[in-house]
Scaffold this motif. Structure first.
Motif, PDB file in Angstrom:
ATOM      1  N   ILE A 128       0.850  -1.197   0.000  1.00 40.26           N
ATOM      2  CA  ILE A 128       0.000   0.000   0.000  1.00 40.26           C
ATOM      3  C   ILE A 128       0.884   1.246   0.000  1.00 40.26           C
ATOM      4  CG2 ILE A 128      -1.778   1.264   1.288  1.00 40.26           C
ATOM      5  CD1 ILE A 128      -2.797  -1.401   0.383  1.00 40.26           C
ATOM      6  N   LEU A 129       0.476   2.259  -0.734  1.00 44.50           N
ATOM      7  CA  LEU A 129       1.157   3.555  -0.706  1.00 44.50           C
ATOM      8  C   LEU A 129       0.330   4.510   0.143  1.00 44.50           C
ATOM      9  CD1 LEU A 129       1.998   3.843  -4.507  1.00 44.50           C
ATOM     10  CD2 LEU A 129       3.435   2.947  -2.680  1.00 44.50           C
ATOM     11  N   GLY A 130       0.997   5.224   1.040  1.00 45.32           N
ATOM     12  CA  GLY A 130       0.307   6.187   1.884  1.00 45.32           C
ATOM     13  C   GLY A 130       1.014   7.526   1.868  1.00 45.32           C
ATOM     14  N   ASN A 131       0.277   8.582   2.202  1.00 47.23           N
ATOM     15  CA  ASN A 131       0.894   9.905   2.231  1.00 47.23           C
ATOM     16  C   ASN A 131       0.296  10.757   3.340  1.00 47.23           C
ATOM     17  OD1 ASN A 131      -1.603  10.393   1.148  1.00 47.23           O
ATOM     18  ND2 ASN A 131      -0.872  11.584  -0.579  1.00 47.23           N
ATOM     19  N   SER A 132       0.998  11.843   3.635  1.00 45.75           N
ATOM     20  CA  SER A 132       0.564  12.786   4.656  1.00 45.75           C
ATOM     21  C   SER A 132       1.298  14.102   4.445  1.00 45.75           C
ATOM     22  CB  SER A 132       0.904  12.243   6.055  1.00 45.75           C
ATOM     23  OG  SER A 132       0.727  13.238   7.032  1.00 45.75           O
ATOM     24  N   THR A 133       0.670  15.174   4.848  1.00 46.53           N
ATOM     25  CA  THR A 133       1.350  16.473   4.820  1.00 46.53           C
ATOM     26  C   THR A 133       1.976  16.783   6.176  1.00 46.53           C
ATOM     27  OG1 THR A 133      -0.724  17.575   5.374  1.00 46.53           O
ATOM     28  CG2 THR A 133      -0.162  17.426   3.037  1.00 46.53           C
ATOM     29  N   VAL A 151      -2.165   4.729   6.252  1.00 43.25           N
ATOM     30  CA  VAL A 151      -2.196   3.402   5.623  1.00 43.25           C
ATOM     31  C   VAL A 151      -3.008   2.444   6.494  1.00 43.25           C
ATOM     32  CG1 VAL A 151      -0.789   1.362   5.106  1.00 43.25           C
ATOM     33  CG2 VAL A 151      -0.054   3.612   4.310  1.00 43.25           C
ATOM     34  N   ILE A 152      -2.718   2.408   7.785  1.00 37.55           N
ATOM     35  CA  ILE A 152      -3.424   1.510   8.700  1.00 37.55           C
ATOM     36  C   ILE A 152      -4.916   1.840   8.744  1.00 37.55           C
ATOM     37  CG2 ILE A 152      -3.652   0.787  11.118  1.00 37.55           C
ATOM     38  CD1 ILE A 152      -0.571   1.293  11.329  1.00 37.55           C
ATOM     39  N   ASN A 153      -5.247   3.110   8.812  1.00 35.39           N
ATOM     40  CA  ASN A 153      -6.658   3.521   8.858  1.00 35.39           C
ATOM     41  C   ASN A 153      -7.415   3.067   7.610  1.00 35.39           C
ATOM     42  OD1 ASN A 153      -6.105   4.763  11.284  1.00 35.39           O
ATOM     43  ND2 ASN A 153      -6.042   6.826  10.431  1.00 35.39           N
ATOM     44  N   GLU A 154      -6.815   3.251   6.450  1.00 37.56           N
ATOM     45  CA  GLU A 154      -7.486   2.878   5.206  1.00 37.56           C
ATOM     46  C   GLU A 154      -7.595   1.364   5.040  1.00 37.56           C
ATOM     47  OE1 GLU A 154      -9.158   4.791   2.936  1.00 37.56           O
ATOM     48  OE2 GLU A 154      -8.844   6.293   4.487  1.00 37.56           O
ATOM     49  N   VAL A 155      -6.518   0.649   5.332  1.00 33.65           N
ATOM     50  CA  VAL A 155      -6.538  -0.809   5.208  1.00 33.65           C
ATOM     51  C   VAL A 155      -7.567  -1.404   6.162  1.00 33.65           C
ATOM     52  CG1 VAL A 155      -5.196  -2.917   5.639  1.00 33.65           C
ATOM     53  CG2 VAL A 155      -4.198  -1.057   4.329  1.00 33.65           C
ATOM     54  N   SER A 156      -7.657  -0.865   7.363  1.00 33.36           N
ATOM     55  CA  SER A 156      -8.574  -1.396   8.379  1.00 33.36           C
ATOM     56  C   SER A 156     -10.045  -1.260   7.989  1.00 33.36           C
ATOM     57  CB  SER A 156      -8.331  -0.695   9.720  1.00 33.36           C
ATOM     58  OG  SER A 156      -7.035  -0.991  10.186  1.00 33.36           O
ATOM     59  N   TYR A 182       5.302  -3.160   7.443  1.00 33.15           N
ATOM     60  CA  TYR A 182       6.722  -3.028   7.133  1.00 33.15           C
ATOM     61  C   TYR A 182       6.873  -1.871   6.148  1.00 33.15           C
ATOM     62  CZ  TYR A 182      11.111  -3.959   4.665  1.00 33.15           C
ATOM     63  OH  TYR A 182      12.339  -3.831   4.085  1.00 33.15           O
ATOM     64  N   ILE A 183       7.709  -0.904   6.493  1.00 33.11           N
ATOM     65  CA  ILE A 183       7.925   0.241   5.608  1.00 33.11           C
ATOM     66  C   ILE A 183       9.056  -0.106   4.648  1.00 33.11           C
ATOM     67  CG2 ILE A 183       8.458   2.698   5.443  1.00 33.11           C
ATOM     68  CD1 ILE A 183       5.757   1.907   6.832  1.00 33.11           C
ATOM     69  N   LYS A 184       8.685  -0.264   3.394  1.00 32.75           N
ATOM     70  CA  LYS A 184       9.634  -0.653   2.357  1.00 32.75           C
ATOM     71  C   LYS A 184      10.438   0.549   1.859  1.00 32.75           C
ATOM     72  CE  LYS A 184       9.590  -2.834  -2.187  1.00 32.75           C
ATOM     73  NZ  LYS A 184       8.720  -3.380  -3.224  1.00 32.75           N
ATOM     74  N   VAL A 228       4.987   6.938   2.039  1.00 30.53           N
ATOM     75  CA  VAL A 228       5.535   5.643   2.435  1.00 30.53           C
ATOM     76  C   VAL A 228       4.999   4.562   1.507  1.00 30.53           C
ATOM     77  CG1 VAL A 228       5.881   6.202   4.872  1.00 30.53           C
ATOM     78  CG2 VAL A 228       3.704   5.221   4.143  1.00 30.53           C
ATOM     79  N   ASN A 229       5.849   3.601   1.223  1.00 30.92           N
ATOM     80  CA  ASN A 229       5.464   2.394   0.512  1.00 30.92           C
ATOM     81  C   ASN A 229       5.488   1.306   1.590  1.00 30.92           C
ATOM     82  OD1 ASN A 229       5.273   0.080  -1.019  1.00 30.92           O
ATOM     83  ND2 ASN A 229       6.700   0.780  -2.582  1.00 30.92           N
TER      84      ASN A 229
END
Length: 68
Positions: free
Chosen positions: A9-14, A24-29, A39-41, A57-58
């Motif tokens: 999963i790709l996630g982002n934040s400002t 990422v956790i919020n969306e996947v959940s 695991y942060i790749k 983050v990937n």
């Protein structure tokens, strides 16, 4: 015995890398149960006007799909 699955999963934040991981956790959940680990790749930032504008983050998310 348990069976685990890993998705990328790709996630982002400002705000921060930590916030990007939490996003990422919020969306996947929303659609996945039993999240075990993240695991942060890879990590990267976007830059505008010599300042960080976005953290990215990937992530590989591991979750259980079967247990016996």
């Amino acid at each position: 015995m348990s069976v685990l699955k890993v998705i990328e999963i790709l996630g982002n934040s400002t705000v921060s890398f930590e916030d990007a991981v939490q996003n990422v956790i919020n969306e996947v959940s929303k659609t996945v149960n039993d999240v075990k680990s993240v695991y942060i790749k890879d990590m990267q930032v976007s830059v505008k006007n010599n300042k960080i504008s976005e953290y990215r983050v990937n992530a590989k998310v591991t979750f259980g799909i079967l247990s016996a």
